[in-house]
Design a protein around this motif. Sequence first.
Motif, short mmCIF file in Angstrom:
data_model
loop_
_atom_site.label_atom_id
_atom_site.label_comp_id
_atom_site.label_asym_id
_atom_site.label_seq_id
_atom_site.Cartn_x
_atom_site.Cartn_y
_atom_site.Cartn_z
N VAL A 12 0.85 -1.18 0.00
CA VAL A 12 0.00 0.00 0.00
C VAL A 12 0.89 1.24 0.00
O VAL A 12 1.89 1.30 0.72
CB VAL A 12 -0.99 0.00 1.19
N PHE A 34 -6.73 3.09 8.72
CA PHE A 34 -7.54 2.83 7.53
C PHE A 34 -7.95 1.37 7.51
O PHE A 34 -7.18 0.50 7.91
CB PHE A 34 -6.75 3.10 6.24
N HIS A 35 -9.16 1.14 7.04
CA HIS A 35 -9.60 -0.23 6.74
C HIS A 35 -10.17 -0.18 5.33
O HIS A 35 -11.04 0.64 5.04
CB HIS A 35 -10.66 -0.71 7.73
N GLN A 36 -9.64 -1.03 4.48
CA GLN A 36 -10.10 -1.07 3.10
C GLN A 36 -11.47 -1.72 3.09
O GLN A 36 -11.63 -2.90 3.34
CB GLN A 36 -9.13 -1.86 2.21
N PRO A 46 -11.39 3.29 0.90
CA PRO A 46 -10.64 3.10 2.14
C PRO A 46 -11.29 3.95 3.23
O PRO A 46 -11.44 5.16 3.07
CB PRO A 46 -9.24 3.60 1.78
N CYS A 48 -11.48 5.67 6.89
CA CYS A 48 -10.55 6.24 7.86
C CYS A 48 -11.29 6.43 9.19
O CYS A 48 -12.33 7.07 9.23
CB CYS A 48 -10.05 7.58 7.32
N LYS A 62 -2.87 -6.59 8.05
CA LYS A 62 -2.25 -5.28 7.95
C LYS A 62 -1.43 -5.23 6.66
O LYS A 62 -0.50 -6.00 6.47
CB LYS A 62 -1.34 -5.00 9.15
N GLU A 65 1.69 0.74 6.14
CA GLU A 65 1.36 2.06 6.68
C GLU A 65 1.57 3.11 5.61
O GLU A 65 2.45 2.96 4.75
CB GLU A 65 2.24 2.39 7.89
N VAL A 71 -2.82 0.48 7.65
CA VAL A 71 -3.88 0.17 6.68
C VAL A 71 -4.18 -1.32 6.78
O VAL A 71 -3.28 -2.15 6.63
CB VAL A 71 -3.45 0.52 5.24
N TYR A 72 -5.45 -1.66 7.00
CA TYR A 72 -5.89 -3.04 7.15
C TYR A 72 -6.90 -3.39 6.06
O TYR A 72 -7.55 -2.51 5.48
CB TYR A 72 -6.57 -3.25 8.51
N ILE A 88 -3.57 4.71 -2.32
CA ILE A 88 -4.58 5.55 -1.70
C ILE A 88 -4.42 6.96 -2.25
O ILE A 88 -3.35 7.55 -2.18
CB ILE A 88 -4.47 5.53 -0.17
N THR A 110 -9.31 4.30 -3.49
CA THR A 110 -8.27 3.31 -3.73
C THR A 110 -8.12 3.07 -5.22
O THR A 110 -9.08 2.77 -5.91
CB THR A 110 -8.62 1.97 -3.04
#
Length: 129
Positions: A12, A34-36, A46, A48, A62, A65, A71-72, A88, A110
């Motif tokens: 990422v 962040f979680h996608q 994504p 936040c 994960k 970063e 970012v997960y 991103i 994304t």
Amino acid sequence: MDTDTIDGQPRVVATDAALAFIDEIRKDYPDILFHQSGGCCDGSSPMCYPADDYIVGDRDVKLGEIGGVPVYISASQFEVWRHTQLIIDVVPGRGGMFSLDNGRERRFLTRSRMFDGGEACAIPLVKRG
């Protein structure tokens, strides 16, 4: 398992615009993640969140970063996207309903590129169960 890179390439990354937007949001919420998303309501945006308002699941992966922010992605979505690098970015618009970019007239987006050549050969499988 190291999921942060594939053959030296990060899974990422973020554009300069996204990094600047992250800095702006962190003025109000210093500790974010962040979680996608893969949900029906927010498509593949994504999302936040304040880090203490979101519980990272046992099966979340994960990816790395961006701008010091983790970012997960869910394990099932990781399986589908494991051959891509997520980029991103920021575009005009309204963020997801619960995402911290909502109401700021810009939103995270994304983009992706497929890993190629040696990168693709180095992609480890995520074991289930």
